[in-house]
Design an enzyme around this catalytic site. Sequence first.
Site, short mmCIF file in Angstrom:
data_model
loop_
_atom_site.label_atom_id
_atom_site.label_comp_id
_atom_site.label_asym_id
_atom_site.label_seq_id
_atom_site.Cartn_x
_atom_site.Cartn_y
_atom_site.Cartn_z
N HIS A 1 6.21 4.16 2.22
CA HIS A 1 5.59 4.47 3.51
C HIS A 1 6.54 3.99 4.61
CE1 HIS A 1 4.67 0.23 3.45
NE2 HIS A 1 3.93 0.38 2.35
N GLY B 1 6.60 1.46 6.39
CA GLY B 1 7.00 0.04 6.31
C GLY B 1 8.28 -0.10 5.50
N HIS B 2 8.33 0.59 4.34
CA HIS B 2 9.55 0.54 3.52
C HIS B 2 10.73 1.17 4.28
CE1 HIS B 2 6.43 0.85 0.18
NE2 HIS B 2 7.08 -0.24 -0.16
N LYS C 1 4.76 -8.20 5.74
CA LYS C 1 3.41 -7.89 5.25
C LYS C 1 3.08 -8.76 4.02
CE LYS C 1 0.12 -5.14 3.24
NZ LYS C 1 0.43 -5.24 1.87
N GLN D 1 5.28 -13.71 -0.36
CA GLN D 1 6.40 -13.21 -1.18
C GLN D 1 7.74 -13.47 -0.47
OE1 GLN D 1 6.61 -9.41 -3.58
NE2 GLN D 1 7.58 -8.67 -1.73
N ARG E 1 -1.01 0.74 -1.57
CA ARG E 1 -2.35 0.77 -2.17
C ARG E 1 -3.41 1.32 -1.21
NH1 ARG E 1 -0.36 -4.19 -4.97
NH2 ARG E 1 -0.54 -3.80 -7.21
O1 PAF Z 1 7.09 -6.04 -2.60
C1 PAF Z 1 7.29 -5.30 -3.59
O2 PAF Z 1 7.23 -4.08 -3.51
C2 PAF Z 1 7.60 -5.94 -4.93
O3 PAF Z 1 6.91 -7.13 -5.11
C3 PAF Z 1 9.12 -6.14 -5.17
C4 PAF Z 1 9.71 -7.14 -4.18
C5 PAF Z 1 9.84 -4.80 -5.05
C6 PAF Z 1 9.35 -6.70 -6.58
O4 PAF Z 1 8.88 -5.83 -7.55
#
Ligand code: PAF
EC number: 6.3.2.1
Length: 288
Positions: free
Chosen positions: A39, A41-42, A154, A158, A192
């Site tokens: 999307h 964001g990516h 987001k 992580q 999602r």
């Molecule tokens: O954020 C994500 O989409 C996943 O956790 C990642 C960093 C690609 C690792 O699979």
Amino acid sequence: MITQQIPHATTISALRTRVRTWRDDRLSVGFVPTMGALHDGHLSLVRLAKAQCDRVVTSIFVNPKQFAAGEDLDAYPRTLIPDAEKLTDAKCDLIYLPTPEIMYPDGYSANLVLKGPAIGLEAAVRPHFFDGVATVVAKLFNQVRPDMAFFGEKDYQQLLVIRQLVKDLDFPVEILAGETGRDKDGLALSSRNVYLDADQRARAGQLNLILKDFAAALSAGSTVSASQATALAKANEVFDAVDYVEARCATSLAELGDGVIDRRTRVLAAVRLGSTRLIDNMAAKPPS
Ligand code: PAF
């Protein structure tokens, strides 16, 4: 299958051959790891990477190690062709598409086990999650060997987990963060979100408003305990379940006391609508 017109690599050696030619030409390499179902964001991370680096690699790999039994590994949206088209439009230089067999061949045995920012919040509900993320990201860093890697705010926990991983394991890569992309009503973009039906989608937009009010209350001098109680009560009214609504130290994710905030703070939440989990977070400035 994506066409040869879209530059892609499906093996570690093909990936390394391409990256080596760039390195020979003294070009810098940016890396955006994803699980696909892309999307905006990516794509904004890819654009940020393009602005910072000469060449950009984006990986698409739905990492089984970060899903527990019963989670949505099989149902996770896989949209390779549109993803490849979007990456081409965003001028990504190479799409890396490893298979599970390449990432975790028979006999594979190494799994990272993390502490620090990987404890609590998401990990309280998904204890397998960050160990799986760190394991795949460490492998991807070793495969791509980027100068810079880009992660979205987001997934704030992580992001901190990856920063700590890079520090702990001495990866020669700089981690850059991209701001959370949002829909018109403020819902954080997520692969999602496609799981939400119309009623759930309408309610989902409340999450960022609840966090905005929580952050504003903290910045106005309300105590952590009082503003958290208000945010939690609102979240419980709107959502089917609430995993957490919390204010934490923005750099370590350490818990805060009950009082007024006095340092960089992040408010974070995870809620559920049916079987879909939504997460979001934002900064709260200390009172001036
Ligand atoms: O954020 C994500 O989409 C996943 O956790 C990642 C960093 C690609 C690792 O699979």
